[in-house]
Design a protein around this motif. Structure first.
Motif, PDB file in Angstrom:
ATOM      1  N   THR A 142      28.784  -3.075  19.883  1.00  0.00           N
ATOM      2  CA  THR A 142      29.762  -3.962  20.521  1.00  0.00           C
ATOM      3  C   THR A 142      30.404  -3.271  21.707  1.00  0.00           C
ATOM      4  O   THR A 142      30.495  -3.843  22.798  1.00  0.00           O
ATOM      5  N   SER A 143      30.825  -2.029  21.522  1.00  0.00           N
ATOM      6  CA  SER A 143      31.452  -1.279  22.618  1.00  0.00           C
ATOM      7  C   SER A 143      30.488  -1.108  23.788  1.00  0.00           C
ATOM      8  O   SER A 143      30.887  -1.225  24.954  1.00  0.00           O
ATOM      9  N   ALA A 144      29.233  -0.834  23.479  1.00  0.00           N
ATOM     10  CA  ALA A 144      28.236  -0.669  24.539  1.00  0.00           C
ATOM     11  C   ALA A 144      28.048  -1.979  25.310  1.00  0.00           C
ATOM     12  O   ALA A 144      27.936  -1.970  26.549  1.00  0.00           O
ATOM     13  N   ALA A 145      28.017  -3.093  24.597  1.00  0.00           N
ATOM     14  CA  ALA A 145      27.863  -4.390  25.268  1.00  0.00           C
ATOM     15  C   ALA A 145      29.068  -4.683  26.155  1.00  0.00           C
ATOM     16  O   ALA A 145      28.916  -5.171  27.285  1.00  0.00           O
ATOM     17  N   PHE A 146      30.265  -4.370  25.683  1.00  0.00           N
ATOM     18  CA  PHE A 146      31.460  -4.572  26.502  1.00  0.00           C
ATOM     19  C   PHE A 146      31.431  -3.670  27.736  1.00  0.00           C
ATOM     20  O   PHE A 146      31.790  -4.091  28.843  1.00  0.00           O
ATOM     21  N   ALA A 147      31.007  -2.426  27.551  1.00  0.00           N
ATOM     22  CA  ALA A 147      30.914  -1.505  28.689  1.00  0.00           C
ATOM     23  C   ALA A 147      29.899  -2.016  29.703  1.00  0.00           C
ATOM     24  O   ALA A 147      30.149  -1.967  30.922  1.00  0.00           O
ATOM     25  N   ASP A 148      28.770  -2.508  29.228  1.00  0.00           N
ATOM     26  CA  ASP A 148      27.759  -3.076  30.125  1.00  0.00           C
ATOM     27  C   ASP A 148      28.319  -4.267  30.889  1.00  0.00           C
ATOM     28  O   ASP A 148      28.017  -4.453  32.075  1.00  0.00           O
ATOM     29  N   ALA A 149      29.123  -5.079  30.219  1.00  0.00           N
ATOM     30  CA  ALA A 149      29.706  -6.251  30.863  1.00  0.00           C
ATOM     31  C   ALA A 149      30.640  -5.864  32.004  1.00  0.00           C
ATOM     32  O   ALA A 149      30.751  -6.584  32.998  1.00  0.00           O
ATOM     33  N   LEU A 150      31.275  -4.723  31.884  1.00  0.00           N
ATOM     34  CA  LEU A 150      32.234  -4.278  32.898  1.00  0.00           C
ATOM     35  C   LEU A 150      31.621  -3.424  34.002  1.00  0.00           C
ATOM     36  O   LEU A 150      32.211  -3.271  35.070  1.00  0.00           O
ATOM     37  N   SER A 151      30.460  -2.863  33.773  1.00  0.00           N
ATOM     38  CA  SER A 151      29.935  -1.850  34.697  1.00  0.00           C
ATOM     39  C   SER A 151      29.213  -2.404  35.918  1.00  0.00           C
ATOM     40  O   SER A 151      28.998  -1.679  36.882  1.00  0.00           O
ATOM     41  N   GLY A 152      28.858  -3.647  35.914  1.00  0.00           N
ATOM     42  CA  GLY A 152      28.114  -4.213  37.041  1.00  0.00           C
ATOM     43  C   GLY A 152      28.999  -4.609  38.200  1.00  0.00           C
ATOM     44  O   GLY A 152      30.233  -4.509  38.156  1.00  0.00           O
ATOM     45  N   GLU A 153      28.355  -5.062  39.277  1.00  0.00           N
ATOM     46  CA  GLU A 153      29.086  -5.549  40.453  1.00  0.00           C
ATOM     47  C   GLU A 153      29.944  -6.753  40.090  1.00  0.00           C
ATOM     48  O   GLU A 153      31.041  -6.899  40.591  1.00  0.00           O
ATOM     49  N   SER A 154      29.411  -7.605  39.234  1.00  0.00           N
ATOM     50  CA  SER A 154      30.183  -8.752  38.767  1.00  0.00           C
ATOM     51  C   SER A 154      30.290  -8.664  37.243  1.00  0.00           C
ATOM     52  O   SER A 154      29.498  -7.995  36.580  1.00  0.00           O
ATOM     53  N   PHE A 155      31.274  -9.340  36.714  1.00  0.00           N
ATOM     54  CA  PHE A 155      31.508  -9.321  35.267  1.00  0.00           C
ATOM     55  C   PHE A 155      30.312  -9.923  34.547  1.00  0.00           C
ATOM     56  O   PHE A 155      29.844 -11.014  34.887  1.00  0.00           O
ATOM     57  N   GLY A 156      29.815  -9.214  33.536  1.00  0.00           N
ATOM     58  CA  GLY A 156      28.667  -9.685  32.758  1.00  0.00           C
ATOM     59  C   GLY A 156      29.111 -10.498  31.558  1.00  0.00           C
ATOM     60  O   GLY A 156      29.189  -9.987  30.439  1.00  0.00           O
ATOM     61  N   GLU A 157      29.382 -11.755  31.790  1.00  0.00           N
ATOM     62  CA  GLU A 157      29.894 -12.617  30.725  1.00  0.00           C
ATOM     63  C   GLU A 157      28.911 -12.735  29.563  1.00  0.00           C
ATOM     64  O   GLU A 157      29.318 -12.774  28.398  1.00  0.00           O
ATOM     65  N   VAL A 158      27.631 -12.767  29.859  1.00  0.00           N
ATOM     66  CA  VAL A 158      26.623 -12.874  28.801  1.00  0.00           C
ATOM     67  C   VAL A 158      26.685 -11.644  27.894  1.00  0.00           C
ATOM     68  O   VAL A 158      26.678 -11.763  26.661  1.00  0.00           O
ATOM     69  N   LYS A 159      26.765 -10.446  28.496  1.00  0.00           N
ATOM     70  CA  LYS A 159      26.858  -9.206  27.699  1.00  0.00           C
ATOM     71  C   LYS A 159      28.150  -9.184  26.888  1.00  0.00           C
ATOM     72  O   LYS A 159      28.161  -8.774  25.727  1.00  0.00           O
ATOM     73  N   ALA A 160      29.245  -9.589  27.487  1.00  0.00           N
ATOM     74  CA  ALA A 160      30.526  -9.616  26.774  1.00  0.00           C
ATOM     75  C   ALA A 160      30.460 -10.584  25.596  1.00  0.00           C
ATOM     76  O   ALA A 160      30.959 -10.276  24.501  1.00  0.00           O
TER      77      ALA A 160
END
Length: 164
Positions: free
Chosen positions: A98-116
């Protein structure tokens, strides 16, 4: 069975994995085994349930002594605790995912809503599995214990001497 014999039996089974100590850093509240705030069934500190092992360092030994369990009850309690330990370990793995998915959602140029959303869904599914495991374990405990033992366990929960 004499208390000394029971504790020797429990120590033997603890060494063979039937009742291992809580994960490092969780569940130790002093040498008397009292304390609250951390419970047996949780996957991590972000849970409302807490983390640790029944709020005591050695839940099998503590409960066997306090509830005056016979040898057969101790053996079955060890199985119940092992099942919950496995569920807690899986919930911890899911928590890291879960933490990794949240981190992935935040790390891109735009917010990764699908990953979150994936991370949040995984968290909900893990919590649901853990809830089911807790309810199942409580049912097994109820069936395992004699009425007076259930009353003692309930009292320990109500007074905070033991936490779930």
């Amino acid at each position: 069975m004499y208390p000394g014999m029971l504790f020797n039996w429990m120590r033997k089974h603890e060494r063979h994995g039937h009742c291992e100590e809580a994960h490092a850093g969780h569940g130790h509240h002093g040498h008397h085994g009292h304390g609250g705030g951390e419970g047996f069934f949780a996957s991590g500190p972000e849970d409302d349930l807490g983390a640790g092992s029944f709020g005591v360092r050695r839940p099998l030994r503590f409960l066997a002594y306090k509830l005056e369990l016979d040898e057969a009850q101790v053996s079955e309690l060890a199985r119940i605790l092992d099942e919950l330990k496995t569920e807690r370990a899986q919930a911890a793995v899911d928590g890291r995912r879960t933490s990794a998915a949240f981190a992935d959602a935040l790390s891109g140029e735009s917010f990764g809503e699908v990953k979150a959303t994936e991370g949040a869904t995984l968290r909900l599914q893990a919590a649901e599995r853990l809830k089911d495991a807790v309810i199942k374990a409580l049912g097994k405990l109820h069936a395992l214990l004699k009425p007076e033992q259930r009353q003692k366990l309930a009292y320990m929960l109500r007074t905070g001497a033991l936490s779930i």
